[in-house]
Design a protein around this motif. Structure first.
Motif, mmCIF file in Angstrom:
data_model
loop_
_atom_site.group_PDB
_atom_site.id
_atom_site.type_symbol
_atom_site.label_atom_id
_atom_site.label_comp_id
_atom_site.label_asym_id
_atom_site.label_seq_id
_atom_site.Cartn_x
_atom_site.Cartn_y
_atom_site.Cartn_z
ATOM 1 N N GLY A 116 0.835 -1.195 0.000
ATOM 2 C CA GLY A 116 0.000 0.000 0.000
ATOM 3 C C GLY A 116 0.868 1.242 0.000
ATOM 4 N N PRO A 117 0.240 2.412 0.004
ATOM 5 C CA PRO A 117 1.006 3.651 0.077
ATOM 6 C C PRO A 117 1.903 3.643 1.315
ATOM 7 N N VAL A 118 3.119 4.124 1.160
ATOM 8 C CA VAL A 118 4.103 4.077 2.245
ATOM 9 C C VAL A 118 4.213 5.442 2.927
ATOM 10 N N ALA A 119 4.363 5.421 4.231
ATOM 11 C CA ALA A 119 4.552 6.653 4.993
ATOM 12 C C ALA A 119 5.990 6.721 5.497
ATOM 13 N N PRO A 120 6.506 7.921 5.743
ATOM 14 C CA PRO A 120 7.871 8.046 6.263
ATOM 15 C C PRO A 120 7.937 7.581 7.716
ATOM 16 N N CYS A 121 9.129 7.195 8.149
ATOM 17 C CA CYS A 121 9.331 6.775 9.542
ATOM 18 C C CYS A 121 9.180 7.980 10.470
ATOM 19 N N GLY A 122 9.159 7.734 11.750
ATOM 20 C CA GLY A 122 8.983 8.802 12.734
ATOM 21 C C GLY A 122 10.078 9.852 12.703
ATOM 22 N N ALA A 123 11.328 9.408 12.579
ATOM 23 C CA ALA A 123 12.441 10.362 12.536
ATOM 24 C C ALA A 123 12.338 11.250 11.299
ATOM 25 N N CYS A 124 11.998 10.659 10.168
ATOM 26 C CA CYS A 124 11.842 11.449 8.938
ATOM 27 C C CYS A 124 10.673 12.422 9.063
ATOM 28 N N ARG A 125 9.591 11.997 9.704
ATOM 29 C CA ARG A 125 8.443 12.890 9.904
ATOM 30 C C ARG A 125 8.864 14.125 10.701
ATOM 31 N N GLN A 126 9.686 13.916 11.727
ATOM 32 C CA GLN A 126 10.141 15.047 12.545
ATOM 33 C C GLN A 126 10.975 16.016 11.713
ATOM 34 N N VAL A 127 11.905 15.496 10.920
ATOM 35 C CA VAL A 127 12.751 16.365 10.091
ATOM 36 C C VAL A 127 11.899 17.098 9.051
ATOM 37 N N ILE A 128 10.972 16.395 8.432
ATOM 38 C CA ILE A 128 10.074 17.030 7.456
ATOM 39 C C ILE A 128 9.322 18.176 8.127
ATOM 40 N N SER A 129 8.826 17.947 9.342
ATOM 41 C CA SER A 129 8.060 18.994 10.033
ATOM 42 C C SER A 129 8.918 20.195 10.398
ATOM 43 N N GLU A 130 10.223 20.007 10.530
ATOM 44 C CA GLU A 130 11.110 21.115 10.852
ATOM 45 C C GLU A 130 11.416 21.995 9.642
ATOM 46 N N PHE A 131 11.318 21.436 8.435
ATOM 47 C CA PHE A 131 11.697 22.191 7.238
ATOM 48 C C PHE A 131 10.549 22.472 6.271
ATOM 49 N N CYS A 132 9.354 21.990 6.575
ATOM 50 C CA CYS A 132 8.214 22.180 5.677
ATOM 51 C C CYS A 132 7.023 22.730 6.458
ATOM 52 N N ALA A 133 6.224 23.522 5.768
ATOM 53 C CA ALA A 133 5.027 24.098 6.383
ATOM 54 C C ALA A 133 4.022 22.999 6.718
ATOM 55 N N PRO A 134 3.270 23.149 7.808
ATOM 56 C CA PRO A 134 2.308 22.123 8.202
ATOM 57 C C PRO A 134 1.244 21.841 7.141
ATOM 58 N N GLU A 135 0.945 22.831 6.307
ATOM 59 C CA GLU A 135 -0.087 22.647 5.279
ATOM 60 C C GLU A 135 0.462 22.109 3.949
ATOM 61 N N MET A 136 1.776 21.894 3.865
ATOM 62 C CA MET A 136 2.365 21.389 2.621
ATOM 63 C C MET A 136 1.874 19.965 2.335
#
Length: 80
Positions: free
Chosen positions: A29-49
């Motif tokens: 099925g569609p894959v989601a990023p791991c928890g550590a990657c989610r944290q880094v994404i949230s630090e560099f991308c807007a919440p609505e992206m």
């Protein structure tokens, strides 16, 4: 180069103006990023992206950065 490393490479080269992120893997099925990657994404991308979660079969789900990691610690928290 592993796919997730491309995001880290872009950030390390000073790119922070992301418009959309696509996460893809050869999974059932569609894959989601791991928890550590989610944290880094949230630090560099807007919440609505938008973030597209997909697989090699073309199954997709679109979410936002905020939906991937609700209540994330972000750079804005450092100013409080």
């Amino acid at each position: 180069m592993r796919r997730e490393q491309r995001f880290f490479k872009a950030v390390s080269e000073g790119k922070h103006d992301f418009k959309k992120l696509v996460i893809v893997a050869d999974t059932e099925g569609p894959v989601a990023p791991c928890g550590a990657c989610r944290q880094v994404i949230s630090e560099f991308c807007a919440p609505e992206m938008p973030v597209v979660l997909t697989n090699m079969k073309g199954d997709t789900v679109e979410v936002t950065v905020g939906e991937l990691l609700p209540g994330a610690f972000t750079p804005g928290d450092l100013n409080k």
